[in-house]
Design a protein around this motif. Sequence first.
Motif, PDB file in Angstrom:
ATOM      1  N   ALA A 136       0.830  -1.209   0.000  1.00 25.99           N
ATOM      2  CA  ALA A 136       0.000   0.000   0.000  1.00 25.99           C
ATOM      3  C   ALA A 136       0.863   1.256   0.000  1.00 25.99           C
ATOM      4  CB  ALA A 136      -0.934  -0.006   1.207  1.00 25.99           C
ATOM      5  N   ASP A 137       1.927   1.276   0.817  1.00 21.97           N
ATOM      6  CA  ASP A 137       2.825   2.429   0.850  1.00 21.97           C
ATOM      7  C   ASP A 137       3.528   2.626  -0.489  1.00 21.97           C
ATOM      8  OD1 ASP A 137       2.122   2.903   3.453  1.00 21.97           O
ATOM      9  OD2 ASP A 137       3.883   1.930   4.332  1.00 21.97           O
ATOM     10  N   GLY A 138       3.950   1.508  -1.086  1.00 20.19           N
ATOM     11  CA  GLY A 138       4.610   1.601  -2.383  1.00 20.19           C
ATOM     12  C   GLY A 138       3.673   2.107  -3.471  1.00 20.19           C
ATOM     13  N   MET A 139       2.431   1.610  -3.492  1.00 21.79           N
ATOM     14  CA  MET A 139       1.463   2.061  -4.487  1.00 21.79           C
ATOM     15  C   MET A 139       1.112   3.532  -4.273  1.00 21.79           C
ATOM     16  SD  MET A 139       0.889  -0.249  -6.694  1.00 21.79           S
ATOM     17  CE  MET A 139      -0.482   0.589  -7.465  1.00 21.79           C
ATOM     18  N   GLU A 140       1.028   3.949  -3.021  1.00 17.90           N
ATOM     19  CA  GLU A 140       0.726   5.351  -2.747  1.00 17.90           C
ATOM     20  C   GLU A 140       1.838   6.253  -3.276  1.00 17.90           C
ATOM     21  OE1 GLU A 140      -0.364   8.315   1.027  1.00 17.90           O
ATOM     22  OE2 GLU A 140      -0.087   6.162   1.336  1.00 17.90           O
ATOM     23  N   TRP A 141       3.094   5.820  -3.111  1.00 16.59           N
ATOM     24  CA  TRP A 141       4.210   6.619  -3.621  1.00 16.59           C
ATOM     25  C   TRP A 141       4.199   6.667  -5.141  1.00 16.59           C
ATOM     26  CZ3 TRP A 141       8.399   5.694  -6.783  1.00 16.59           C
ATOM     27  CH2 TRP A 141       9.418   6.645  -6.759  1.00 16.59           C
ATOM     28  N   ILE A 142       3.900   5.522  -5.785  1.00 16.10           N
ATOM     29  CA  ILE A 142       3.876   5.471  -7.247  1.00 16.10           C
ATOM     30  C   ILE A 142       2.749   6.334  -7.815  1.00 16.10           C
ATOM     31  CG2 ILE A 142       3.512   3.931  -9.226  1.00 16.10           C
ATOM     32  CD1 ILE A 142       4.892   1.729  -7.592  1.00 16.10           C
ATOM     33  N   LEU A 143       1.589   6.332  -7.122  1.00 15.88           N
ATOM     34  CA  LEU A 143       0.429   7.099  -7.600  1.00 15.88           C
ATOM     35  C   LEU A 143       0.434   8.548  -7.126  1.00 15.88           C
ATOM     36  CD1 LEU A 143      -2.379   4.440  -6.985  1.00 15.88           C
ATOM     37  CD2 LEU A 143      -1.217   4.962  -9.137  1.00 15.88           C
ATOM     38  N   VAL A 151      -6.826  13.345  -7.291  1.00 15.23           N
ATOM     39  CA  VAL A 151      -7.152  11.934  -7.105  1.00 15.23           C
ATOM     40  C   VAL A 151      -6.821  11.541  -5.664  1.00 15.23           C
ATOM     41  CG1 VAL A 151      -6.640   9.567  -7.836  1.00 15.23           C
ATOM     42  CG2 VAL A 151      -6.698  11.418  -9.520  1.00 15.23           C
ATOM     43  N   PRO A 152      -7.761  10.914  -4.935  1.00 14.56           N
ATOM     44  CA  PRO A 152      -7.501  10.549  -3.527  1.00 14.56           C
ATOM     45  C   PRO A 152      -6.540   9.372  -3.417  1.00 14.56           C
ATOM     46  CG  PRO A 152      -9.645   9.734  -4.205  1.00 14.56           C
ATOM     47  CD  PRO A 152      -9.129  10.563  -5.359  1.00 14.56           C
ATOM     48  N   VAL A 153      -5.259   9.631  -3.600  1.00 15.63           N
ATOM     49  CA  VAL A 153      -4.253   8.568  -3.638  1.00 15.63           C
ATOM     50  C   VAL A 153      -4.171   7.835  -2.302  1.00 15.63           C
ATOM     51  CG1 VAL A 153      -1.799   8.092  -3.931  1.00 15.63           C
ATOM     52  CG2 VAL A 153      -2.926   9.773  -5.397  1.00 15.63           C
ATOM     53  N   ALA A 154      -4.198   8.579  -1.183  1.00 11.40           N
ATOM     54  CA  ALA A 154      -4.078   7.947   0.134  1.00 11.40           C
ATOM     55  C   ALA A 154      -5.244   6.996   0.393  1.00 11.40           C
ATOM     56  CB  ALA A 154      -4.029   9.022   1.214  1.00 11.40           C
ATOM     57  N   GLN A 155      -6.463   7.403  -0.006  1.00 13.97           N
ATOM     58  CA  GLN A 155      -7.623   6.549   0.203  1.00 13.97           C
ATOM     59  C   GLN A 155      -7.561   5.293  -0.675  1.00 13.97           C
ATOM     60  OE1 GLN A 155      -7.576   9.727   0.063  1.00 13.97           O
ATOM     61  NE2 GLN A 155      -8.989  10.694   1.498  1.00 13.97           N
ATOM     62  N   ILE A 156      -7.066   5.458  -1.904  1.00  9.51           N
ATOM     63  CA  ILE A 156      -6.928   4.303  -2.797  1.00  9.51           C
ATOM     64  C   ILE A 156      -5.926   3.306  -2.213  1.00  9.51           C
ATOM     65  CG2 ILE A 156      -6.121   3.564  -5.071  1.00  9.51           C
ATOM     66  CD1 ILE A 156      -7.186   6.175  -6.200  1.00  9.51           C
TER      67      ILE A 156
END
Length: 265
Positions: A136-143, A151-156
């Motif tokens: 989740a942390d990695g995807m949040e950084w990528i997005l 775009v609500p990146v943290a919520q995604i």
Amino acid sequence: MSKIIIGRYIPGDSIIYKMDPRGKIIATFLFIVIIFLANNWLSYLFLSVFTLLAVWATKLKPKVFWDGVKPLIWLILFTSVLQLFFTTGGKIYWHWGILNISEYGIQNSIFIFIRFVMIILISTVLTLTTTSLEIADGMEWILKPLGYLKVPVAQIALVMSIALRFVPILLDQAVRIMNAQRARGADFNSGGLIKRIHSIIPILIPLFIGSLTIAIDLATAMEARGYREGAKRTRYRVLKWSKYDWINLGYFTLLTLILLLTRTY
């Protein structure tokens, strides 16, 4: 269901575990993209060797990865059979109506089978060696760049983390419910299709109620810990890029160059 390993994390201490989750996620997506560059036996040989080396680098038992492939093996075989009977080209070995077995059909069916297995294995390497929170942390950084577009990146990322964690929990709960039903005399393995569908209903209702209970408890725990949607948060886990991640991306870059060369071989 107890052997399905989607979303499960197995602790370890190999080089794969030491890599940054961002690098592993990027490498996994890159592998899924470049695998479509393979179009001959030599390129698939390099891909297979690279995949087996990635599996070996985890230092986990091969049976663990077989458990990841086994639940989808029939779907993979079905897709390969479709390629076998509906792909034309080359020498025709058998023909009947719209069905035929040709030289290209056999080749494409084998390629499709190898491609699906390798994608599942590489994805399994990611999920087995990376916790759901790290993913989740990695995807949040990528997005993160999408945040500038509102775009609500943290919520995604939070939804992805919860979903990855819920998969093994729900599977384990389903196994416990089935064992409890068997202890009461339920039979899930006999009878026709309609009877088997009816036997699943006593599992779905308590599973649905249990999943709602887990969701409510999770929401209460998050609220008690001060979670607020959209609020800026500090991080307890700091992601660090290391030399292992550069080596990882270097290997994938080398593999991409090899596939581009062998594609025109």
